[in-house]
Scaffold this motif. Sequence first.
Motif, PDB file in Angstrom:
ATOM      1  N   ASN A  21       0.810  -1.215   0.000  1.00  0.00           N
ATOM      2  CA  ASN A  21       0.000   0.000   0.000  1.00  0.00           C
ATOM      3  C   ASN A  21       0.838   1.257   0.000  1.00  0.00           C
ATOM      4  N   ILE A  22       2.162   1.104   0.190  1.00  0.00           N
ATOM      5  CA  ILE A  22       3.051   2.264   0.222  1.00  0.00           C
ATOM      6  C   ILE A  22       3.592   2.484  -1.179  1.00  0.00           C
ATOM      7  N   ASP A  23       3.574   3.720  -1.633  1.00  0.00           N
ATOM      8  CA  ASP A  23       4.019   4.014  -2.991  1.00  0.00           C
ATOM      9  C   ASP A  23       5.513   3.820  -3.154  1.00  0.00           C
ATOM     10  N   GLY A  24       6.307   3.962  -2.082  1.00  0.00           N
ATOM     11  CA  GLY A  24       7.767   3.906  -2.210  1.00  0.00           C
ATOM     12  C   GLY A  24       8.364   2.557  -1.920  1.00  0.00           C
ATOM     13  N   SER A  25       7.586   1.442  -1.930  1.00  0.00           N
ATOM     14  CA  SER A  25       8.147   0.114  -1.670  1.00  0.00           C
ATOM     15  C   SER A  25       9.097  -0.267  -2.791  1.00  0.00           C
ATOM     16  N   LEU A  26      10.276  -0.780  -2.414  1.00  0.00           N
ATOM     17  CA  LEU A  26      11.335  -1.098  -3.372  1.00  0.00           C
ATOM     18  C   LEU A  26      11.498  -2.610  -3.484  1.00  0.00           C
ATOM     19  N   GLY A  27      11.777  -3.059  -4.677  1.00  0.00           N
ATOM     20  CA  GLY A  27      12.018  -4.481  -4.911  1.00  0.00           C
ATOM     21  C   GLY A  27      13.164  -4.675  -5.884  1.00  0.00           C
ATOM     22  N   LEU A  28      13.920  -5.762  -5.695  1.00  0.00           N
ATOM     23  CA  LEU A  28      15.066  -6.056  -6.554  1.00  0.00           C
ATOM     24  C   LEU A  28      15.194  -7.571  -6.681  1.00  0.00           C
ATOM     25  N   GLU A  29      15.130  -8.059  -7.901  1.00  0.00           N
ATOM     26  CA  GLU A  29      15.302  -9.495  -8.161  1.00  0.00           C
ATOM     27  C   GLU A  29      16.799  -9.803  -8.140  1.00  0.00           C
ATOM     28  N   ILE A  30      17.335 -10.010  -6.947  1.00  0.00           N
ATOM     29  CA  ILE A  30      18.790 -10.114  -6.782  1.00  0.00           C
ATOM     30  C   ILE A  30      19.350 -11.328  -7.521  1.00  0.00           C
ATOM     31  N   LEU A  31      18.806 -12.520  -7.269  1.00  0.00           N
ATOM     32  CA  LEU A  31      19.343 -13.742  -7.884  1.00  0.00           C
ATOM     33  C   LEU A  31      19.135 -13.740  -9.394  1.00  0.00           C
ATOM     34  N   GLN A  32      17.982 -13.247  -9.841  1.00  0.00           N
ATOM     35  CA  GLN A  32      17.713 -13.196 -11.286  1.00  0.00           C
ATOM     36  C   GLN A  32      18.686 -12.257 -11.985  1.00  0.00           C
ATOM     37  N   ILE A  33      18.932 -11.092 -11.397  1.00  0.00           N
ATOM     38  CA  ILE A  33      19.865 -10.123 -11.984  1.00  0.00           C
ATOM     39  C   ILE A  33      21.275 -10.711 -12.048  1.00  0.00           C
ATOM     40  N   ILE A  34      21.688 -11.371 -10.976  1.00  0.00           N
ATOM     41  CA  ILE A  34      23.037 -11.951 -10.931  1.00  0.00           C
ATOM     42  C   ILE A  34      23.206 -13.011 -12.023  1.00  0.00           C
ATOM     43  N   LYS A  35      22.242 -13.944 -12.101  1.00  0.00           N
ATOM     44  CA  LYS A  35      22.367 -15.046 -13.052  1.00  0.00           C
ATOM     45  C   LYS A  35      22.333 -14.551 -14.491  1.00  0.00           C
ATOM     46  N   ASP A  36      21.429 -13.627 -14.797  1.00  0.00           N
ATOM     47  CA  ASP A  36      21.353 -13.102 -16.164  1.00  0.00           C
ATOM     48  C   ASP A  36      22.647 -12.381 -16.549  1.00  0.00           C
ATOM     49  N   SER A  37      23.157 -11.565 -15.655  1.00  0.00           N
ATOM     50  CA  SER A  37      24.388 -10.833 -15.954  1.00  0.00           C
ATOM     51  C   SER A  37      25.570 -11.772 -16.132  1.00  0.00           C
ATOM     52  N   GLN A  38      25.663 -12.777 -15.288  1.00  0.00           N
ATOM     53  CA  GLN A  38      26.782 -13.711 -15.385  1.00  0.00           C
ATOM     54  C   GLN A  38      26.731 -14.518 -16.668  1.00  0.00           C
ATOM     55  N   GLN A  39      25.563 -14.963 -17.070  1.00  0.00           N
ATOM     56  CA  GLN A  39      25.452 -15.783 -18.273  1.00  0.00           C
ATOM     57  C   GLN A  39      25.684 -14.971 -19.543  1.00  0.00           C
ATOM     58  N   GLN A  40      25.328 -13.709 -19.520  1.00  0.00           N
ATOM     59  CA  GLN A  40      25.439 -12.883 -20.722  1.00  0.00           C
ATOM     60  C   GLN A  40      26.793 -12.210 -20.865  1.00  0.00           C
ATOM     61  N   HIS A  41      27.595 -12.203 -19.823  1.00  0.00           N
ATOM     62  CA  HIS A  41      28.834 -11.409 -19.857  1.00  0.00           C
ATOM     63  C   HIS A  41      30.045 -12.190 -19.368  1.00  0.00           C
ATOM     64  N   GLY A  42      30.195 -13.415 -19.864  1.00  0.00           N
ATOM     65  CA  GLY A  42      31.467 -14.105 -19.699  1.00  0.00           C
ATOM     66  C   GLY A  42      31.477 -15.347 -18.858  1.00  0.00           C
ATOM     67  N   LEU A  43      30.595 -15.491 -17.872  1.00  0.00           N
ATOM     68  CA  LEU A  43      30.695 -16.632 -16.970  1.00  0.00           C
ATOM     69  C   LEU A  43      30.200 -17.929 -17.589  1.00  0.00           C
ATOM     70  N   ARG A  44      29.525 -17.835 -18.720  1.00  0.00           N
ATOM     71  CA  ARG A  44      29.154 -19.064 -19.425  1.00  0.00           C
ATOM     72  C   ARG A  44      30.403 -19.815 -19.884  1.00  0.00           C
ATOM     73  N   HIS A  45      31.481 -19.065 -20.129  1.00  0.00           N
ATOM     74  CA  HIS A  45      32.750 -19.656 -20.549  1.00  0.00           C
ATOM     75  C   HIS A  45      33.833 -19.513 -19.481  1.00  0.00           C
ATOM     76  N   GLY A  46      33.440 -19.123 -18.266  1.00  0.00           N
ATOM     77  CA  GLY A  46      34.409 -19.000 -17.187  1.00  0.00           C
ATOM     78  C   GLY A  46      35.326 -17.801 -17.301  1.00  0.00           C
ATOM     79  N   ASP A  47      34.883 -16.762 -18.014  1.00  0.00           N
ATOM     80  CA  ASP A  47      35.705 -15.560 -18.209  1.00  0.00           C
ATOM     81  C   ASP A  47      35.327 -14.533 -17.140  1.00  0.00           C
TER      82      ASP A  47
END
Length: 595
Positions: A21-47
């Motif tokens: 009900n509060i307009d300023g409630s904050l949310g962050l998909e921490i695990l989703q952001i981490i996994k997407d960033s890692q897979q798209q920027h080098g960790l798929r190949h261990g870089d």
Amino acid sequence: MASELQIEVKTQAMDENKENNIDGSLGLEILQIIKDSQQQHGLRHGDYQRYRGYCSRRLRRLRKTLGFKMGNRHKFSGKKVTVEMLTDSRYLLIVLIEAERAWSYAMQLKQEANTEPRKKFHLLARLRKAAKHGEHLAKLCESPCVEAKTKLEAQAYNAYLFGMVQFEMQEWTSAMEAFNKCKTIYEKLASAFTEEQAVLYHQRVEEISPNIRYCAYNIGDQNAISDLMQMRLSAGGGGGMMAEKLEALITRTRAKQASMMSEIEWRGRTVPVKIDKARIFLLGLADNETAIAQADNEETKEHLYESLLVECRDTIQAVREELRADMKQRERSTENAESGKVSNIQYLHSYLTYIKLWTVVKRNESMAHVLQAKLKETQTDENKRGPRPQDLIRLYDIILQSLAELSSLQGLEGDQTFQKEVALKTVVYKAYRCFYIAQSYVLVKKWSEGLVLYERVLKYAKEVQLKAKSLNGSLEDLPNVQELITEVNAEKYSVQAAAILDKEDVADELPAQQQLKDNRPLCEHLETFRHDPILLSKQPNLVQFPPEFHPVPFKPLFFDLALNHVAFPPLDDKVEQKGKGGITGYFKGFFGFGN
């Protein structure tokens, strides 16, 4: 701990309902952001270096967008994100990316520490910094303006980073507690959402489980070693630091067991094993074969085959070095009572080579089964290249080459039973290779060649059945020949029917193609039926008019060649002689009168 966390989940879920009900409630998909960033920027190949650079660039963009600058170009002034600044979820993202940057740098140093041990100290410093950022993120998320899910994910992320620091420092008890806390939070989050959303949490739990078991083993739980070995064989360890630690642990465990192993028995001969590397490999061979048999999918099985082959090649190399020294010693020795007998070290080398070659055979057979299943599937995407029979032919070529090397192993030339078994296996795989050669011909509509090759497959299969009666149990680990015979008989009938239909199609379709290419009249193809609509029109093409010129026979010419060789009689006496007229006659002829 699980019950306390469950209560905490329920409490924070209630807080989340209030905060919606509060307009300023904050949310962050921490695990989703981490996994997407890692897979798209080098960790798929261990870089990890590439991922670290991505984190630095993203931090710069976030700070610039939010106006959260760390001083100016002349002076640096460090700033920290505080609870009062939490008006945008991107402030939380800044702290998260800072932690990820420090963690990726630590993993990069971990890779480099294999050759430069001094970098381990820098590695610990970066891990501590990542844990510090993770702790800061967890404290920020305790604010009432942050959603309950984000709070739990921040707690799990903080526990994971703290556990990594303790794990690297070999503080097994505290590391295990941190990993258990992280695992419990992710399990509770997975149970609170749908199956699609819970997949990511389950994956994270699977990544953490090997670390927990490794800590338990180091604390004193001896039962954890079997689970660790099974994890390492089935999935290659936990990745990163965990993979190397698992390898070292399993090697140490096998080394302890290897001290009890002194000899092996193969094909009726007992051979002492004095090389430690060979002992360790032979002890782990049964575990590897069991893991391969229990593999869930073909990708895991292929990975296990590759790891087994790598270990086998290294072991053979170690035995080969000992074999060279043994051969030099035998050459110097004057005693040669057993001149015709193969030495123990040579027989051990032959045994290891047999294991390597037979593993290659089973690996290629496993890959062939996968391709066979894909060949029978219907291809949905026409642009994507699917498997072809030629791919299977290549695999069976490698199998036959390995079997040829098996038959020439030293110490087994006089073993008639072994030679017959290898010959029988060779015929089996020749039959399968010939079968897929026939299929490759059938695909290009070479029906006669395909039928001939199918007949040869049946010949090989019947030969196998006859030889297998004298060798009991030789076909247990080989493909079923009877299934191949059934499939070949079905394919033969299909090819024969396709060949007959193809001839009829040629009779129907070929004239239609010729109609497009030429305009021959009816009189020129009376022996071939062709449905030509022009023949039913008002101007049918029956004959060509006017007809073309054709060469016709002509009256021969005769040349009298003998005339040049005939000598005619002299006719001087028959020819009239003209008299001489003198000067008067000359003038008469000159002025035009006189004759």
